[in-house]
Design an enzyme around this catalytic site. Structure first.
Site, PDB file in Angstrom:
ATOM      1  CG  HIS A 288      -1.941  32.841 -13.737  1.00  0.00           C
ATOM      2  ND1 HIS A 288      -0.631  32.494 -13.506  1.00  0.00           N
ATOM      3  CD2 HIS A 288      -1.926  34.124 -14.150  1.00  0.00           C
ATOM      4  CE1 HIS A 288       0.135  33.513 -13.784  1.00  0.00           C
ATOM      5  NE2 HIS A 288      -0.622  34.517 -14.179  1.00  0.00           N
ATOM      6  CG  HIS A 331      -3.372  36.669 -22.376  1.00  0.00           C
ATOM      7  ND1 HIS A 331      -3.984  37.809 -21.943  1.00  0.00           N
ATOM      8  CD2 HIS A 331      -2.055  36.954 -22.425  1.00  0.00           C
ATOM      9  CE1 HIS A 331      -3.079  38.741 -21.713  1.00  0.00           C
ATOM     10  NE2 HIS A 331      -1.909  38.256 -21.998  1.00  0.00           N
ATOM     11  CG  HIS A 361       3.176  40.506 -26.200  1.00  0.00           C
ATOM     12  ND1 HIS A 361       3.772  40.332 -24.976  1.00  0.00           N
ATOM     13  CD2 HIS A 361       3.981  39.900 -27.103  1.00  0.00           C
ATOM     14  CE1 HIS A 361       4.893  39.637 -25.127  1.00  0.00           C
ATOM     15  NE2 HIS A 361       5.044  39.359 -26.410  1.00  0.00           N
ATOM     16  CG  HIS A 367       1.056  37.851 -25.525  1.00  0.00           C
ATOM     17  ND1 HIS A 367      -0.056  38.500 -26.022  1.00  0.00           N
ATOM     18  CD2 HIS A 367       1.090  38.148 -24.202  1.00  0.00           C
ATOM     19  CE1 HIS A 367      -0.648  39.164 -25.052  1.00  0.00           C
ATOM     20  NE2 HIS A 367       0.017  38.961 -23.934  1.00  0.00           N
TER      21      HIS A 367
HETATM   22 FE   LIG Z   1      -0.253  39.583 -21.896  1.00  0.00          FE
END
Ligand SMILES: [Fe+2]
Length: 437
Positions: A288, A331, A361, A367
């Site tokens: 990813h 992350h 965030h 989050h």
């Molecule tokens: Fe993020």
């Protein structure tokens, strides 16, 4: 419409709405055609390097210095500027909001601006503010310019009728527009009320990110950016010019429309861009990549690879990676992420994050996918899947984003956002497989 624009790369355009209105071969003749006045609008210091030097020559009915009263202060109580650190008493946290309601009272674009977060310092030209606008009345004889930064407009509902000094553009949901610092505008909507998001960028202008090893194509391509052609109002009646300057608001009377530029040339221009022309590049075997692969525009901070603010989108795309958790992983980030949803569904949050809503965030706050998103992505059959009918975006800045009082007290703030991660279970049981029930 129809002139491709490459932000920050020094293109020079010319357009005239009356034949012969544009002086040829000279910027400032003794007398301009049609009795127009020549005026330069500088978007960079005179001495900026050629690749980042931006200015336009405007040929207008009257010079913009011609106004009939002195400036006086006025109050725009919901449009805040950084530093605005002590406005909110809400503790730090992961935050999410429902859509901002449309106004009930007659409200213009400027009156309908609500600041959610501010970052940096407007006085030193670093950082940004994230706003939402919601309005139901066109600016008729009211005009506005923002000396504090450029405005990145992200319509979410209702097509904007954006009349700028350099021409007129319709900007629909799914498109974005940039209004350069200092450029006069008036804003209406083609029909119905309009709502959207705004990034007010106090720092260096948005430009296209470098592509590195990606090469000369994909992401946002220069040919898809559009500048307006010259258009003007020849209107002699009392009008009002409102200005945001140094975080404060001022207004003055003027006896005519300030959108009186008959011809212009240069490279300091508003532009718009259709997000559906963005060509995403991503993983085609496994893993990813970071969301920076979806950067449409970046405003540099002066420190390499560290944006004052990035504008990133999450567009329709194929998901094809093998043995890969496909939504964004959990992350924590030194950058601060303000997200919005233009339409559809965001793959890490299928519920609760709705079109017109927002999430924040902030710097170093953890989050990631909610419980539902995690369960679904962990057990999904990994065939190629196309994410369709979706368009989320992010304003991501190197500076912490401070909440406004409005953002922390509005009824649209979701009290239960944290609960979306409640159901994440302990899967660790000492075996390599883990426990999956
Ligand atoms: Fe993020």
């Amino acid at each position: 419409m129809g002139i491709a624009y490459m932000p920050g790369f020094g293109n020079d355009f010319e357009t005239e709405s009356l034949p012969g209105a544009l002086p040829q071969g000279q910027n400032s003749p003794q007398r301009c055609p049609y009795g127009l006045y020549a005026e330069q609008l500088s978007g960079s210091p005179f001495t900026a390097p050629r690749g980042t030097n931006e200015r336009s020559w405007l040929y207008r009915i009257r010079p913009s210095v011609r106004h009939t009263s002195r400036f006086r202060a006025f109050d725009a109580p919901h449009w805040k500027s950084a530093p605005n650190i002590d406005d909110s008493e809400l503790p730090i946290g992961q935050l999410r909001w429902d859509p901002t309601p449309m106004p009930n009272e007659p409200t213009t674009f400027v009156q309908g601006m609500r600041t959610m977060t501010t970052a940096g310092d407007v006085h030193t030209q670093v950082g940004m503010a994230a706003h939402v606008y919601a309005f139901n009345e066109a600016m008729e004889d009211d005009y506005f310019f923002n000396a504090d930064g450029e405005l990145l407009l992200v319509p979410q509902e209702g097509t904007l009728d954006l009349f700028t000094e350099l021409g007129r553009m319709e900007v629909a949901p799914g498109e974005i527009a940039i209004v350069p610092r200092g450029m006069m505008i008036k804003v209406g909507a083609l029909e119905g009320p309009a709502r959207g998001y705004v990034c007010e960028n106090y720092g260096a202008k948005f430009t296209l990110p470098d592509r590195g090893p990606i090469g000369a194509n994909c992401l946002a391509n220069p040919r898809d950016f559009r500048t307006p052609v010259a258009a003007f109002e020849d209107k002699e009646k009392p009008c009002r010019v409102q200005v945001k300057w140094g975080g404060r608001f001022y207004e003055t009377e003027i006896g005519h429309s300030p959108l009186d530029v008959v011809a212009w040339h240069g490279n300091y221009t508003p532009f718009k861009y259709d997000l559906s022309t963005f060509s995403p590049v991503g993983a085609i075997l496994f893993d990813h990549p970071d969301p920076s692969i979806f950067t449409v525009l970046t405003a540099p901070s002066g420190e390499e690879g560290t944006a004052n603010v990035d504008f990133v989108i999450f567009p329709p795309r194929w998901m094809v990676a093998e043995n890969t958790f496909r939504p964004p992983w959990y992350h924590r980030n030194i950058m601060s992420e303000f997200m919005g949803l233009i339409h559809g569904q965001y793959d890490a949050k299928e519920k609760g994050f709705v079109p017109g809503g927002m999430s924040l965030h902030n710097m170093m706050l953890p989050h990631g996918p909610d419980t539902f998103g995690f369960e679904k992505a962990s057990t999904a059959e990994l065939a190629p899947v196309k994410l369709e009918e979706t368009m989320a975006f992010m304003f991501e800045t190197r500076y912490p984003q401070h909440l406004t009082r409005y953002a922390s007290e509005t009824k649209t703030l979701q009290d239960d956002y944290l609960d979306c991660w409640d159901g994440l279970k302990k899967r660790f049981d000492g075996t390599p497989e883990g426990k999956w029930d």
